[in-house]
Design an enzyme around this catalytic site. Structure first.
Site, PDB file in Angstrom:
ATOM      1  N   CYS A  30     -17.898  -7.069 -19.124  1.00 51.73           N
ATOM      2  CA  CYS A  30     -16.530  -6.315 -19.689  1.00 51.73           C
ATOM      3  C   CYS A  30     -15.496  -7.449 -19.487  1.00 51.73           C
ATOM      4  CB  CYS A  30     -16.720  -5.036 -19.066  1.00 51.73           C
ATOM      5  SG  CYS A  30     -15.240  -3.896 -19.772  1.00 51.73           S
ATOM      6  N   GLU A  89       0.924  -1.173   0.164  1.00 43.13           N
ATOM      7  CA  GLU A  89      -0.075   0.013  -0.004  1.00 43.13           C
ATOM      8  C   GLU A  89       0.826   1.467   0.021  1.00 43.13           C
ATOM      9  OE1 GLU A  89      -3.024  -0.398  -0.502  1.00 43.13           O
ATOM     10  OE2 GLU A  89      -3.710  -2.517   0.122  1.00 43.13           O
ATOM     11  N   VAL A  90       1.904   1.267  -0.853  1.00 40.14           N
ATOM     12  CA  VAL A  90       2.753   2.265  -0.867  1.00 40.14           C
ATOM     13  C   VAL A  90       2.307   3.695  -1.202  1.00 40.14           C
ATOM     14  CG1 VAL A  90       3.507   2.131  -3.358  1.00 40.14           C
ATOM     15  CG2 VAL A  90       5.183   2.692  -1.416  1.00 40.14           C
TER      16      VAL A  90
END
Length: 192
Positions: free
Chosen positions: A146, A84-85
């Site tokens: 999609c 989670e930089v």
């Protein structure tokens, strides 16, 4: 030669599980790994890196006062892994660059590139600027009709898309979806 890697992807692209796999591979060979995660992200508990598939490891929580260079210098390891930089500060990324350049330890950073407003996070921008190597971890659009690559993050509150507001609101699938550009602007919320 040690490098600073930035591996980015949308939500649900397998970033955390890839980080945990790298940590396991180092540890399997008897090597030491330093794990870091932002203190702000406590979805799975303070100082825990967790994948949605149920695997987790303890990590050192990073807040604004944390000096990553000093921590790694005091307790050297064979590799530094950061989850989670995007939630880190730019100076944290420069500290990680010093780990690579001055200590010769490889650093692999994982995180998002952009927020739900399609703006760079501070940590992500610094990661792009300072990384030796940038790699994309791909996933597909959350719309079930999609098959395009997910390139955007759609924030959904009260069943409606949200495009403005505070940059950081930590959350998971209950709040965010990884989507293609078309479904970012024209989401089929009933299908997601």
């Amino acid at each position: 030669m040690a490098k600073l890697y930035y591996r980015f992807g949308q939500m649900n692209a397998s970033k955390s599980i890839q980080l945990l796999t790298v940590a396991h591979n180092y540890e399997e060979q008897g090597k030491k790994v330093s794990l870091f995660t932002p203190a702000i992200d406590a979805r799975f508990g303070q100082g825990r890196i967790a994948s949605r598939v149920g695997i987790a490891k303890h990590a050192m929580p990073v807040d604004d006062d944390t000096n990553l260079f000093e921590l790694v210098q005091e307790a050297p390891s064979d590799c530094v892994l950061v989850d989670e930089v995007q939630f880190l500060r730019a100076y944290h990324i420069r500290q990680l660059a010093r780990v690579v350049d001055q200590l010769g330890i490889p650093v692999i950073m994982y995180g998002l590139m952009k927020d739900y407003r399609n703006q760079l996070f501070e940590g992500s921008e610094a990661a792009v600027l300072w990384a030796d190597q940038i790699e994309e971890i791909k996933t597909i659009c959350a719309d079930p009709t999609c098959n395009r690559k997910a390139t955007m993050i759609l924030k959904i509150k009260d069943g409606k898309p949200v495009y403005t507001g505070e940059q950081i609101e930590v959350g998971g699938n209950e709040l965010y979806r990884s989507v293609c550009r078309r479904h970012y602007f024209h989401p089929n919320l009933a299908e997601m």
